[in-house]
Design a protein around this motif. Structure first.
Motif, mmCIF file in Angstrom:
data_model
loop_
_atom_site.group_PDB
_atom_site.id
_atom_site.type_symbol
_atom_site.label_atom_id
_atom_site.label_comp_id
_atom_site.label_asym_id
_atom_site.label_seq_id
_atom_site.Cartn_x
_atom_site.Cartn_y
_atom_site.Cartn_z
ATOM 1 N N ASN A 1 0.830 -1.199 0.000
ATOM 2 C CA ASN A 1 0.000 0.000 0.000
ATOM 3 C C ASN A 1 0.864 1.249 0.000
ATOM 4 O O ASN A 1 1.246 1.770 1.042
ATOM 5 C CB ASN A 1 -0.929 -0.021 1.218
ATOM 6 C CG ASN A 1 -1.882 1.159 1.237
ATOM 7 O OD1 ASN A 1 -2.061 1.842 0.236
ATOM 8 N ND2 ASN A 1 -2.484 1.401 2.385
ATOM 9 N N GLY A 2 1.205 1.749 -1.201
ATOM 10 C CA GLY A 2 1.922 3.013 -1.302
ATOM 11 C C GLY A 2 3.401 2.916 -1.553
ATOM 12 O O GLY A 2 4.035 3.904 -1.923
ATOM 13 N N ILE A 3 4.010 1.740 -1.361
ATOM 14 C CA ILE A 3 5.454 1.630 -1.527
ATOM 15 C C ILE A 3 5.785 0.361 -2.305
ATOM 16 O O ILE A 3 5.151 -0.682 -2.118
ATOM 17 C CB ILE A 3 6.172 1.637 -0.150
ATOM 18 C CG1 ILE A 3 7.679 1.760 -0.310
ATOM 19 C CG2 ILE A 3 5.824 0.405 0.657
ATOM 20 C CD1 ILE A 3 8.388 2.034 1.010
ATOM 21 N N ARG A 4 6.766 0.481 -3.223
ATOM 22 C CA ARG A 4 7.197 -0.656 -4.025
ATOM 23 C C ARG A 4 8.694 -0.865 -3.842
ATOM 24 O O ARG A 4 9.462 0.094 -3.729
ATOM 25 C CB ARG A 4 6.861 -0.420 -5.511
ATOM 26 C CG ARG A 4 5.364 -0.518 -5.783
ATOM 27 C CD ARG A 4 4.987 0.096 -7.121
ATOM 28 N NE ARG A 4 5.581 -0.582 -8.268
ATOM 29 C CZ ARG A 4 5.089 -1.689 -8.825
ATOM 30 N NH1 ARG A 4 3.999 -2.257 -8.314
ATOM 31 N NH2 ARG A 4 5.660 -2.228 -9.886
ATOM 32 N N THR A 5 9.082 -2.140 -3.810
ATOM 33 C CA THR A 5 10.477 -2.496 -3.585
ATOM 34 C C THR A 5 10.945 -3.387 -4.719
ATOM 35 O O THR A 5 10.328 -4.421 -4.996
ATOM 36 C CB THR A 5 10.643 -3.244 -2.245
ATOM 37 O OG1 THR A 5 10.056 -2.471 -1.194
ATOM 38 C CG2 THR A 5 12.107 -3.493 -1.937
ATOM 39 N N GLU A 6 12.046 -2.999 -5.379
ATOM 40 C CA GLU A 6 12.575 -3.779 -6.495
ATOM 41 C C GLU A 6 13.963 -4.318 -6.140
ATOM 42 O O GLU A 6 14.833 -3.581 -5.667
ATOM 43 C CB GLU A 6 12.657 -2.929 -7.758
ATOM 44 C CG GLU A 6 13.171 -3.703 -8.976
ATOM 45 C CD GLU A 6 13.086 -2.905 -10.259
ATOM 46 O OE1 GLU A 6 13.987 -3.047 -11.109
ATOM 47 O OE2 GLU A 6 12.114 -2.129 -10.411
ATOM 48 N N SER B 1 10.698 4.136 5.550
ATOM 49 C CA SER B 1 9.366 4.218 6.148
ATOM 50 C C SER B 1 8.542 5.261 5.413
ATOM 51 O O SER B 1 8.975 6.414 5.270
ATOM 52 C CB SER B 1 9.467 4.569 7.630
ATOM 53 O OG SER B 1 8.188 4.589 8.235
ATOM 54 N N LEU B 2 7.365 4.842 4.955
ATOM 55 C CA LEU B 2 6.471 5.734 4.226
ATOM 56 C C LEU B 2 5.245 6.033 5.076
ATOM 57 O O LEU B 2 4.501 5.131 5.470
ATOM 58 C CB LEU B 2 6.027 5.096 2.910
ATOM 59 C CG LEU B 2 5.015 5.891 2.079
ATOM 60 C CD1 LEU B 2 5.667 7.138 1.494
ATOM 61 C CD2 LEU B 2 4.412 5.027 0.975
#
Length: 389
Positions: free
Chosen positions: A239-244, A294-295
């Motif tokens: 929810n709101g953050i993406r990690t690649e 942290s978002l």
């Protein structure tokens, strides 16, 4: 593939008595896919319904005997059978359920809306939902074509690697849901290991396709050990953050009732970004080991800080670790870990900070430990805990 078995009369009786469990409900749903079982079940429901409504002065013992005689003509009745002893009002409630059940059968939509929030479930690519029992020694998981794609071994599912079949154009997704009070381990088809914490949901491809991004969607918390593949990056979307990543170890936490989403890197490197499909080295942020992104869900501000990663991944080993965390945050974690609803009727204590480490203790032992340092009272009512001044 598991063969269809016969529907037992004691299962029908449990349903008619309104004594059926959630697991039994799912089992009956599978059995009713067989036309013979479906026909028997509908006949028994109708027979019981009309027998009960045939008299204004209802005789429950006579109704039971008539119903028993009807189903004995179909199949042997297991002994002993508990006779139904109830009153007319209870039967009236059952009648409504029977009528709804008959109508639902005609629409082929029976038992599909049962509450499974306390069970580990796997929704497959055809929409069917399977109940996963943590004590299951061995179970095959099949796709909509009936092909085995994974195996369950107790609290772990391992998906097979079908050599990244490039002939497949469409990705099929499975969704694994873990309720409060439970954890589960998942091995994806590329060898990536995912530890899912309580109250988490992961949507993932049942089979990754070579040449396409490996992407999963998470709600809740999970620790990832991603299999390295430089050609096909791995993306975790929350929810709101993406990690690649290409291949690394990291923890992602993004519960719906938390005010933040966070990524903690244990090993390797990851790219953090939002509001787009892919990571951009020029504009987006890269995490180094022992860092946390942290978002804030309200402000959408993304902060990077240095942390002790052990504080964030201790849950994987069954350890509850709190380091200078607010009482309100601690209670949320206890809710998920112990599957207890916690209501705080003491606003002053919500912001107070607590530190502690627990592993085999019960929730009451944890509360007593906190209470020894800060004054508050609590009441335990079945699955609910109420915190008072």
């Amino acid at each position: 593939m598991k063969s269809t078995t016969d529907l037992e009369t004691n299962q029908i009786l449990k349903y008619l008595n309104n004594e059926i469990s959630e697991i039994d409900t799912i089992e009956i749903e599978e059995l009713l896919k067989d036309e013979k079982n479906l026909r028997l079940f509908k006949e028994c429901i109708l027979a019981d319904h009309y027998v009960q409504l045939s008299k204004k002065d209802f005789d429950d013992e006579k109704a039971y005997l008539l119903f028993k005689k009807h189903i004995q003509n179909k199949k042997p009745l297991p002994k002993p059978v508990k006779k139904r002893k109830t009153n007319y009002l209870r039967y009236a409630a059952v009648f409504v359920g029977l009528l709804i059940g008959i109508t639902a059968f005609l629409n082929r939509d029976f038992f599909t809306k049962k509450d499974t929030t306390t069970l580990i479930t796997l929704q497959k690519d055809n929409g069917n939902v399977e109940i996963l029992k943590a004590d299951e020694l061995f179970k095959e998981i099949e796709n909509k074509e009936g092909t085995t794609i994974a195996f369950q071994e107790k609290n772990k599912i391992v998906y097979e690697n079908k050599n990244n079949d490039t002939s497949k154009e469409e990705i099929s997704y499975n969704t694994l849901k873990i309720p409060y009070g439970k954890k589960f381990q998942l091995v994806l088809s590329d060898g990536t290991i995912v530890h899912l914490n309580a109250g988490s949901t992961l949507k993932f491809p049942s089979q990754f396709i070579s040449g396409k991004i490996r992407e999963v969607q998470l709600s809740g918390e999970a620790y990832f050990e991603v299999a390295r593949n430089e050609k096909d990056p791995f993306i975790v979307s929350t929810n709101g953050i993406r990690t690649e990543v290409l291949g690394t170890k990291f923890n992602v936490s993004s519960y719906a009732n938390d005010s933040f989403s966070e990524v903690v890197l244990v090993e390797g490197s990851v790219g953090i970004f939002k509001d787009k499909n892919r990571f951009d080295h020029k504009t987006d942020k890269i995490l180094a080991p022992n860092q946390k992104a942290s978002l804030s869900k309200s402000s959408q501000n993304l902060d990077i800080s240095n942390v002790n990663t052990q504080h964030y991944i201790a849950w994987v080993d069954g350890i509850l670790l709190f380091k200078n965390e607010s009482f309100e945050t601690v209670m949320k974690k206890l809710e998920r870990h112990y599957d207890k609803k916690i209501t705080i009727n003491y606003s002053k204590i919500k912001s107070e900070k607590f530190t502690g480490r627990f592993d085999i203790e019960g929730i009451e032992d944890v509360l007593k430990t906190f209470k020894s340092n800060t004054f508050f009272n609590y009441t335990i009512r079945k699955n609910e805990i109420i915190i008072n001044p």
